[in-house]
Design a protein around this motif. Sequence first.
Motif, PDB file in Angstrom:
ATOM      1  N   LEU A   1       0.856  -1.188   0.000  1.00  0.00           N
ATOM      2  CA  LEU A   1       0.000   0.000   0.000  1.00  0.00           C
ATOM      3  C   LEU A   1       0.888   1.231   0.000  1.00  0.00           C
ATOM      4  O   LEU A   1       1.704   1.420   0.894  1.00  0.00           O
ATOM      5  N   LEU A   2       0.775   2.062  -1.050  1.00  0.00           N
ATOM      6  CA  LEU A   2       1.616   3.249  -1.202  1.00  0.00           C
ATOM      7  C   LEU A   2       0.742   4.496  -1.256  1.00  0.00           C
ATOM      8  O   LEU A   2      -0.026   4.676  -2.191  1.00  0.00           O
ATOM      9  N   ASN A   3       0.867   5.333  -0.220  1.00  0.00           N
ATOM     10  CA  ASN A   3       0.134   6.601  -0.184  1.00  0.00           C
ATOM     11  C   ASN A   3       1.087   7.723  -0.572  1.00  0.00           C
ATOM     12  O   ASN A   3       2.105   7.924   0.096  1.00  0.00           O
ATOM     13  N   PHE A   4       0.784   8.445  -1.657  1.00  0.00           N
ATOM     14  CA  PHE A   4       1.691   9.503  -2.093  1.00  0.00           C
ATOM     15  C   PHE A   4       0.903  10.663  -2.688  1.00  0.00           C
ATOM     16  O   PHE A   4      -0.249  10.529  -3.103  1.00  0.00           O
TER      17      PHE A   4
ATOM     18  N   SER B   1      15.571   0.807   9.821  1.00  0.00           N
ATOM     19  CA  SER B   1      15.592   0.285  11.190  1.00  0.00           C
ATOM     20  C   SER B   1      14.830  -1.034  11.205  1.00  0.00           C
ATOM     21  O   SER B   1      13.771  -1.159  10.594  1.00  0.00           O
ATOM     22  N   ILE B   2      15.426  -2.024  11.867  1.00  0.00           N
ATOM     23  CA  ILE B   2      14.838  -3.367  11.939  1.00  0.00           C
ATOM     24  C   ILE B   2      14.757  -3.772  13.407  1.00  0.00           C
ATOM     25  O   ILE B   2      15.774  -3.748  14.110  1.00  0.00           O
ATOM     26  N   LYS B   3      13.581  -4.152  13.852  1.00  0.00           N
ATOM     27  CA  LYS B   3      13.423  -4.540  15.259  1.00  0.00           C
ATOM     28  C   LYS B   3      14.240  -5.783  15.584  1.00  0.00           C
ATOM     29  O   LYS B   3      14.991  -5.802  16.556  1.00  0.00           O
ATOM     30  N   SER B   4      14.092  -6.820  14.775  1.00  0.00           N
ATOM     31  CA  SER B   4      14.857  -8.054  15.021  1.00  0.00           C
ATOM     32  C   SER B   4      14.794  -8.965  13.805  1.00  0.00           C
ATOM     33  O   SER B   4      13.884  -8.865  12.975  1.00  0.00           O
ATOM     34  N   THR B   5      15.790  -9.848  13.712  1.00  0.00           N
ATOM     35  CA  THR B   5      15.814 -10.867  12.674  1.00  0.00           C
ATOM     36  C   THR B   5      16.626 -12.052  13.182  1.00  0.00           C
ATOM     37  O   THR B   5      17.525 -11.883  14.018  1.00  0.00           O
TER      38      THR B   5
ATOM     39  N   LYS C   1       7.149 -11.600   0.643  1.00  0.00           N
ATOM     40  CA  LYS C   1       7.465 -12.818   1.394  1.00  0.00           C
ATOM     41  C   LYS C   1       8.742 -12.689   2.222  1.00  0.00           C
ATOM     42  O   LYS C   1       9.020 -13.548   3.062  1.00  0.00           O
ATOM     43  N   PHE C   2       9.512 -11.600   2.000  1.00  0.00           N
ATOM     44  CA  PHE C   2      10.752 -11.422   2.732  1.00  0.00           C
ATOM     45  C   PHE C   2      10.647 -10.446   3.895  1.00  0.00           C
ATOM     46  O   PHE C   2      11.359 -10.569   4.879  1.00  0.00           O
ATOM     47  N   LEU C   3       9.771  -9.432   3.756  1.00  0.00           N
ATOM     48  CA  LEU C   3       9.727  -8.417   4.801  1.00  0.00           C
ATOM     49  C   LEU C   3       8.357  -7.773   4.930  1.00  0.00           C
ATOM     50  O   LEU C   3       7.532  -7.852   4.043  1.00  0.00           O
ATOM     51  N   ASN C   4       8.171  -7.138   6.076  1.00  0.00           N
ATOM     52  CA  ASN C   4       6.958  -6.382   6.387  1.00  0.00           C
ATOM     53  C   ASN C   4       7.430  -5.049   6.963  1.00  0.00           C
ATOM     54  O   ASN C   4       8.062  -5.027   8.022  1.00  0.00           O
ATOM     55  N   SER C   5       7.151  -3.929   6.261  1.00  0.00           N
ATOM     56  CA  SER C   5       7.746  -2.662   6.671  1.00  0.00           C
ATOM     57  C   SER C   5       6.815  -1.479   6.469  1.00  0.00           C
ATOM     58  O   SER C   5       5.854  -1.545   5.695  1.00  0.00           O
TER      59      SER C   5
ATOM     60  N   ASN D   1       9.343  -4.372  10.456  1.00  0.00           N
ATOM     61  CA  ASN D   1       8.854  -5.163  11.587  1.00  0.00           C
ATOM     62  C   ASN D   1       9.300  -6.616  11.504  1.00  0.00           C
ATOM     63  O   ASN D   1       9.575  -7.248  12.518  1.00  0.00           O
ATOM     64  N   ARG D   2       9.354  -7.148  10.281  1.00  0.00           N
ATOM     65  CA  ARG D   2       9.741  -8.547  10.086  1.00  0.00           C
ATOM     66  C   ARG D   2      10.572  -8.651   8.816  1.00  0.00           C
ATOM     67  O   ARG D   2      10.258  -8.044   7.807  1.00  0.00           O
ATOM     68  N   ILE D   3      11.665  -9.425   8.889  1.00  0.00           N
ATOM     69  CA  ILE D   3      12.499  -9.620   7.700  1.00  0.00           C
ATOM     70  C   ILE D   3      13.154 -10.993   7.750  1.00  0.00           C
ATOM     71  O   ILE D   3      13.572 -11.456   8.807  1.00  0.00           O
ATOM     72  N   ASN D   4      13.195 -11.664   6.612  1.00  0.00           N
ATOM     73  CA  ASN D   4      13.950 -12.902   6.469  1.00  0.00           C
ATOM     74  C   ASN D   4      15.193 -12.537   5.660  1.00  0.00           C
ATOM     75  O   ASN D   4      15.199 -12.577   4.431  1.00  0.00           O
ATOM     76  N   LEU D   5      16.242 -12.129   6.367  1.00  0.00           N
ATOM     77  CA  LEU D   5      17.436 -11.561   5.740  1.00  0.00           C
ATOM     78  C   LEU D   5      18.155 -12.575   4.861  1.00  0.00           C
ATOM     79  O   LEU D   5      18.606 -12.251   3.760  1.00  0.00           O
ATOM     80  N   LYS D   6      18.251 -13.814   5.311  1.00  0.00           N
ATOM     81  CA  LYS D   6      18.952 -14.849   4.547  1.00  0.00           C
ATOM     82  C   LYS D   6      18.293 -15.073   3.189  1.00  0.00           C
ATOM     83  O   LYS D   6      18.952 -15.082   2.150  1.00  0.00           O
ATOM     84  N   ASN D   7      16.968 -15.240   3.194  1.00  0.00           N
ATOM     85  CA  ASN D   7      16.253 -15.467   1.934  1.00  0.00           C
ATOM     86  C   ASN D   7      16.261 -14.236   1.039  1.00  0.00           C
ATOM     87  O   ASN D   7      16.339 -14.347  -0.186  1.00  0.00           O
TER      88      ASN D   7
END
Length: 195
Positions: free
Chosen positions: A1-4, A75-79, A20-24, A45-51
């Motif tokens: 969703l892009l608001n501009f 900024s990434i909370k955790s992975t 499928k890799f991240l939620n930001s 909020n969520r990232i699968n860095l390896k994939n």
Amino acid sequence: LLNFKGKDDFTISKSYFRNKFLNSKLNGKISFKNQFYFDLDMSINRINLKNLLSYYPILEKENISKKINGKIDVSIKSTDSLFGKIQNIKTTLKLQNGDIKINNFSAIFPEKSKVEADVSIISGNKGPIVEFASNFSTDSAKKFFRKLGFYDFDQNKFSLFLDGIIDLRSQKIRFKKIIKNNNEKVTNKEISLIE
């Protein structure tokens, strides 16, 4: 969703980028005047860095368009990683005339450990090179290095500063400087043995 909003200069606000890799969350500006430029804030909020890195192997891309310039404050909370959970990751990712710069990277690793780094991936006629300067410190070296299969650490506090260059085409690394525990400089002879 892009608001501009905007025409040649777009302001992005309260937007979301998910796959499928991240939620930001995404905010910032993108300009198409004269040349393409972006200045964005991405809170992940969520990232699968390896994939993600397996799917988009940025180090194998020899030529990034010099027309794409800008920066993303990330900024990434955790992975999750092979070291365990990495938390509070912060960095500024810059694309500048075909080069990639990772500035002011910092992250909290397990066992009271921390990494800070600056990395530049510089394109050239002979292929990309990586210039890096990184500082690792831990208050629990025994536990941290056990996770990597090293069991002969007899000290808890440990730090390591590395400054060097990686030639990706020849797959060679050259250390300009290695300093242990803030004041123990590794000699050039020892560096040659490591390389």
